[in-house]
Design a protein around this motif. Structure first.
Motif, PDB file in Angstrom:
ATOM      1  N   PHE A 115     -15.637  50.094  12.774  1.00  0.00           N
ATOM      2  CA  PHE A 115     -16.225  48.925  13.550  1.00  0.00           C
ATOM      3  C   PHE A 115     -15.547  48.482  14.562  1.00  0.00           C
ATOM      4  O   PHE A 115     -16.147  48.479  15.913  1.00  0.00           O
ATOM      5  N   CYS A 116     -14.339  48.161  14.402  1.00  0.00           N
ATOM      6  CA  CYS A 116     -13.458  47.757  15.620  1.00  0.00           C
ATOM      7  C   CYS A 116     -13.112  48.713  16.533  1.00  0.00           C
ATOM      8  O   CYS A 116     -13.309  48.179  17.737  1.00  0.00           O
ATOM      9  N   HIS A 117     -13.140  50.051  16.435  1.00  0.00           N
ATOM     10  CA  HIS A 117     -12.941  50.761  17.397  1.00  0.00           C
ATOM     11  C   HIS A 117     -14.271  51.236  18.116  1.00  0.00           C
ATOM     12  O   HIS A 117     -14.197  51.197  19.398  1.00  0.00           O
ATOM     13  N   GLY A 123     -17.057  47.283  24.552  1.00  0.00           N
ATOM     14  CA  GLY A 123     -16.395  46.468  25.645  1.00  0.00           C
ATOM     15  C   GLY A 123     -16.189  47.321  26.808  1.00  0.00           C
ATOM     16  O   GLY A 123     -16.560  46.819  28.155  1.00  0.00           O
ATOM     17  N   PHE A 124     -15.456  48.434  26.871  1.00  0.00           N
ATOM     18  CA  PHE A 124     -15.396  49.512  28.008  1.00  0.00           C
ATOM     19  C   PHE A 124     -16.823  49.744  28.566  1.00  0.00           C
ATOM     20  O   PHE A 124     -16.807  49.930  29.918  1.00  0.00           O
ATOM     21  N   GLN A 125     -17.795  50.115  27.932  1.00  0.00           N
ATOM     22  CA  GLN A 125     -19.234  50.494  28.565  1.00  0.00           C
ATOM     23  C   GLN A 125     -19.419  49.400  29.195  1.00  0.00           C
ATOM     24  O   GLN A 125     -20.252  49.364  30.381  1.00  0.00           O
ATOM     25  N   ASP A 126     -19.529  48.007  28.710  1.00  0.00           N
ATOM     26  CA  ASP A 126     -19.989  46.852  29.313  1.00  0.00           C
ATOM     27  C   ASP A 126     -19.152  46.583  30.621  1.00  0.00           C
ATOM     28  O   ASP A 126     -19.635  46.310  31.766  1.00  0.00           O
ATOM     29  N   ARG A 127     -17.731  46.763  30.615  1.00  0.00           N
ATOM     30  CA  ARG A 127     -17.161  46.661  31.699  1.00  0.00           C
ATOM     31  C   ARG A 127     -17.552  47.782  33.003  1.00  0.00           C
ATOM     32  O   ARG A 127     -17.753  47.309  34.143  1.00  0.00           O
ATOM     33  N   TYR A 128     -17.850  48.967  32.522  1.00  0.00           N
ATOM     34  CA  TYR A 128     -17.839  49.966  33.441  1.00  0.00           C
ATOM     35  C   TYR A 128     -19.459  49.825  34.037  1.00  0.00           C
ATOM     36  O   TYR A 128     -19.593  50.207  35.356  1.00  0.00           O
ATOM     37  N   GLN A 129     -20.277  49.127  33.510  1.00  0.00           N
ATOM     38  CA  GLN A 129     -21.521  48.832  34.004  1.00  0.00           C
ATOM     39  C   GLN A 129     -21.365  47.751  35.092  1.00  0.00           C
ATOM     40  O   GLN A 129     -22.381  47.817  35.917  1.00  0.00           O
ATOM     41  N   TRP A 130     -20.467  47.126  35.221  1.00  0.00           N
ATOM     42  CA  TRP A 130     -20.220  46.048  36.294  1.00  0.00           C
ATOM     43  C   TRP A 130     -20.355  46.742  37.589  1.00  0.00           C
ATOM     44  O   TRP A 130     -20.466  46.095  38.557  1.00  0.00           O
ATOM     45  N   HIS A 131     -19.839  47.949  37.561  1.00  0.00           N
ATOM     46  CA  HIS A 131     -19.614  48.752  38.823  1.00  0.00           C
ATOM     47  C   HIS A 131     -20.639  50.202  38.954  1.00  0.00           C
ATOM     48  O   HIS A 131     -20.279  50.829  39.682  1.00  0.00           O
ATOM     49  N   GLY A 132     -21.818  49.884  38.135  1.00  0.00           N
ATOM     50  CA  GLY A 132     -22.868  50.954  38.258  1.00  0.00           C
ATOM     51  C   GLY A 132     -22.220  52.483  37.446  1.00  0.00           C
ATOM     52  O   GLY A 132     -23.072  53.366  37.702  1.00  0.00           O
ATOM     53  N   ILE A 133     -21.401  52.088  36.458  1.00  0.00           N
ATOM     54  CA  ILE A 133     -21.028  53.511  35.876  1.00  0.00           C
ATOM     55  C   ILE A 133     -21.551  53.157  34.462  1.00  0.00           C
ATOM     56  O   ILE A 133     -21.502  52.342  33.826  1.00  0.00           O
ATOM     57  N   ASP A 134     -22.344  54.201  33.888  1.00  0.00           N
ATOM     58  CA  ASP A 134     -22.934  54.529  32.574  1.00  0.00           C
ATOM     59  C   ASP A 134     -22.336  55.547  32.016  1.00  0.00           C
ATOM     60  O   ASP A 134     -22.518  56.481  32.092  1.00  0.00           O
ATOM     61  N   LEU A 135     -21.509  55.174  30.680  1.00  0.00           N
ATOM     62  CA  LEU A 135     -20.659  56.349  30.094  1.00  0.00           C
ATOM     63  C   LEU A 135     -21.674  57.210  29.551  1.00  0.00           C
ATOM     64  O   LEU A 135     -20.901  58.313  29.114  1.00  0.00           O
ATOM     65  N   ASN A 136     -22.906  56.845  29.511  1.00  0.00           N
ATOM     66  CA  ASN A 136     -23.870  57.885  28.756  1.00  0.00           C
ATOM     67  C   ASN A 136     -24.414  58.922  29.779  1.00  0.00           C
ATOM     68  O   ASN A 136     -24.767  60.022  29.525  1.00  0.00           O
ATOM     69  N   PHE A 261     -10.039  43.926  33.154  1.00  0.00           N
ATOM     70  CA  PHE A 261     -10.869  44.999  34.009  1.00  0.00           C
ATOM     71  C   PHE A 261     -11.159  44.115  35.069  1.00  0.00           C
ATOM     72  O   PHE A 261     -11.553  43.180  35.098  1.00  0.00           O
ATOM     73  N   GLU A 262     -11.119  44.750  36.235  1.00  0.00           N
ATOM     74  CA  GLU A 262     -11.529  43.904  37.552  1.00  0.00           C
ATOM     75  C   GLU A 262     -12.949  43.953  37.726  1.00  0.00           C
ATOM     76  O   GLU A 262     -13.692  45.045  37.242  1.00  0.00           O
ATOM     77  N   ASP A 263     -13.472  42.913  38.212  1.00  0.00           N
ATOM     78  CA  ASP A 263     -14.934  42.469  38.630  1.00  0.00           C
ATOM     79  C   ASP A 263     -15.166  42.968  39.883  1.00  0.00           C
ATOM     80  O   ASP A 263     -14.261  43.184  40.670  1.00  0.00           O
ATOM     81  N   GLU A 264     -16.131  42.647  40.402  1.00  0.00           N
ATOM     82  CA  GLU A 264     -16.694  43.080  41.718  1.00  0.00           C
ATOM     83  C   GLU A 264     -15.861  42.104  42.838  1.00  0.00           C
ATOM     84  O   GLU A 264     -15.954  42.524  44.078  1.00  0.00           O
ATOM     85  N   TYR A 265     -15.525  40.992  42.282  1.00  0.00           N
ATOM     86  CA  TYR A 265     -14.881  40.189  43.140  1.00  0.00           C
ATOM     87  C   TYR A 265     -13.335  40.288  43.211  1.00  0.00           C
ATOM     88  O   TYR A 265     -12.537  39.423  43.774  1.00  0.00           O
ATOM     89  N   LYS A 266     -12.696  41.473  42.625  1.00  0.00           N
ATOM     90  CA  LYS A 266     -11.510  41.640  42.712  1.00  0.00           C
ATOM     91  C   LYS A 266     -10.778  40.401  41.492  1.00  0.00           C
ATOM     92  O   LYS A 266      -9.251  40.515  41.521  1.00  0.00           O
ATOM     93  N   ASN A 267     -11.353  40.221  40.549  1.00  0.00           N
ATOM     94  CA  ASN A 267     -10.750  39.071  39.821  1.00  0.00           C
ATOM     95  C   ASN A 267     -10.425  40.156  38.338  1.00  0.00           C
ATOM     96  O   ASN A 267     -11.449  40.593  37.837  1.00  0.00           O
ATOM     97  N   TRP A 268      -9.276  39.901  37.757  1.00  0.00           N
ATOM     98  CA  TRP A 268      -8.939  40.796  36.619  1.00  0.00           C
ATOM     99  C   TRP A 268      -9.336  39.999  35.445  1.00  0.00           C
ATOM    100  O   TRP A 268      -8.593  39.142  35.009  1.00  0.00           O
ATOM    101  N   ILE A 269     -10.538  40.184  34.811  1.00  0.00           N
ATOM    102  CA  ILE A 269     -11.068  39.592  33.806  1.00  0.00           C
ATOM    103  C   ILE A 269     -10.510  40.074  32.413  1.00  0.00           C
ATOM    104  O   ILE A 269     -10.573  41.193  32.142  1.00  0.00           O
ATOM    105  N   VAL A 270      -9.920  38.979  31.571  1.00  0.00           N
ATOM    106  CA  VAL A 270      -9.149  39.356  30.315  1.00  0.00           C
ATOM    107  C   VAL A 270     -10.651  39.477  29.438  1.00  0.00           C
ATOM    108  O   VAL A 270     -11.388  38.686  29.361  1.00  0.00           O
ATOM    109  N   ASN A 271     -10.235  40.414  28.723  1.00  0.00           N
ATOM    110  CA  ASN A 271     -11.353  40.578  27.334  1.00  0.00           C
ATOM    111  C   ASN A 271     -10.859  39.440  26.180  1.00  0.00           C
ATOM    112  O   ASN A 271      -9.931  39.549  25.716  1.00  0.00           O
TER     113      ASN A 271
END
Length: 435
Positions: A115-117, A123-136, A261-271
């Motif tokens: 479950f942890c993995h 979390g990775f999928q959520d962050r990638y979607q910030w920039h229009g990337i869908d891991l699926n 992970f960097e958001d669209e405003y170049k802030n490095w947002i910590v998980n």
């Protein structure tokens, strides 16, 4: 077909449950978020004190009143057989087992419960979607190394295939290989690039030498994500210019997952959903936001293996505008062991040496890559890949800068090479102390 989700489900990682929990965590209001973190970090601490004999022995007590009293876990303490570190009821059949690359010089095998993995990947999928990337659905051009043994190679390529990743093997980064990379981009509709900073930078320099922009060659390209190695401002600008898409900085570690992970405003947002990240001083005390310290991480959901106040080996700064729910990484300075120790006792961060050398070397348009190594207290070696060898004038300028910013009476050996040595994973360590 949701290939990303399918690949996790086939390996018995409960991604649907993980995504639901992630959504639930994100709904927690800012005012209540500190309570969530406080509750979860003591919950995981209590679990391992009760269910993990290795961790209980390490802590030398079975409860703590204050979080600051919990001992900091070092990598060296994890370099023992995995089975001795697993929690009760966890075996190889019901965990994910991985190995760190050892870029810090301290590799070890680690474990996560399934479950942890899955939560890490959510979390990775959520962050990638910030920039229009869908891991699926999004096709990845993957600039990574790959196992060279037959079984490991086939296994990794199978994972790439079902995860919509196409591997660009970075163990050979010659111009001939770069031409092959370019042909693959001409023939495929890649959505994004993901990989080691040094390899992508070298490809960007190749494109620049050909007066090409990759976006023109591969119009479907939307994003470039760099990871695992330092990204300097000038290098980011070069990559964005040569590739023609935004470059996003990712900070993670295999043993804990996504850290920032960097958001669209170049802030490095910590998980802050499944990790608790602290910045500590040399006495293991938290430093105020805005001050430099060691990055120490607690994995809030890993039941299989304790990662509690784990010193990852990096130094960094949290921004003063950080909140419990949205911590912002202001700066990642480097590894704590990347320090040059001079004969007079002076300690110099390895990146100081690197910055000085880089500034001058970049004046020469022909330099592709270089690394710096300290071999003795007063001796350094610079290996570089270049179309032409350094001139006497260039060497003299480098030596003067080193004397000014690093120290006097230092001996520096320069060696031009065809290729630079990388570690087994394909990473390039830019400064190394060998003393």
């Amino acid at each position: 077909m949701n290939w990303f989700k399918l690949s996790l489900q086939l390996n018995k990682f409960p991604i649907n449950r993980a995504q639901k929990l992630l959504d639930k965590i994100r709904e927690i209001p800012e005012d209540n978020y500190e309570d969530y973190l406080e509750s979860k970090k003591f919950e995981i601490l209590d679990f391992h004190l009760k269910n993990n004999s290795f961790y209980r022995e390490f802590c030398e007590k079975d409860n703590f009143e204050k979080w600051e009293e919990v001992p900091v876990l070092q990598k060296a303490e994890l370099q023992q057989k995995l089975k001795t570190r697993l929690s009760k009821n966890f075996k190889k059949r019901n965990i994910y087992v991985g190995k760190t690359s050892g870029s810090s010089g301290e590799p070890f095998i680690f474990a996560k419960d399934r479950f942890c993995h899955a939560l890490s990947w959510a979390g990775f999928q959520d962050r990638y979607q910030w920039h229009g990337i869908d891991l699926n659905k999004s096709l990845q051009a993957r600039f990574y190394g790959i196992p060279l043994d037959l079984y490991g190679n086939l296994q990794e390529r199978f994972k790439d295939r079902i995860s919509l990743r196409r591997r660009f093997n970075i163990f050979d980064l010659s111009d001939r290989k770069m031409e092959i990379f370019l042909e693959r981009f001409q023939k495929s509709k890649f959505d994004y690039i993901n990989g080691y900073t040094s390899a992508i930078l070298l490809f960007a320099k190749f494109l620049k030498s050909r007066k090409l922009q990759l976006k023109d060659v591969c119009p479907s390209l939307k994003l470039c994500i760099v990871t695992s190695e330092r990204l300097f401002k000038e290098d980011k600008e070069l990559i964005e210019s040569a590739i023609g898409v935004p470059v996003i900085n990712e900070y993670g570690a295999s043993e804990v997952g996504l850290i920032a992970f960097e958001d669209e405003y170049k802030n490095w947002i910590v998980n802050s959903e499944d990790l608790y990240v602290e910045i500590l001083d040399e006495n293991n005390k938290p430093v105020p936001n805005g001050q430099e310290g060691r990055v120490v991480i607690t994995s809030l959901y890993n039941l299989a293996h304790p990662m509690i106040r784990y010193d990852i080996g990096d130094t960094g700064i949290l921004s003063e505008k950080s909140t419990p729910k949205t911590p912002v990484l202001q700066k990642l300075i480097g590894r704590t062991n990347d320090v040059a120790r001079l004969a007079d006792g002076k300690l110099v961060p390895g990146l100081t040496f690197y910055y000085v050398t880089k500034t001058i070397i970049e004046d020469n348009g022909n330099i592709k890559e270089f690394v710096v190594a300290q071999t003795e207290p007063d001796k350094f070696k610079i290996d570089y890949v270049s179309e032409k060898a350094f001139t006497e004038n260039q060497i003299e300028r480098i030596l003067r800068a080193i004397e000014k910013y690093v120290g006097k009476d230092l001996k520096v050996l320069f060696e031009r090479k065809e290729v630079l040595d990388r570690d087994k994973s394909g990473k390039l360590k830019q400064f190394t102390s060998r003393i």
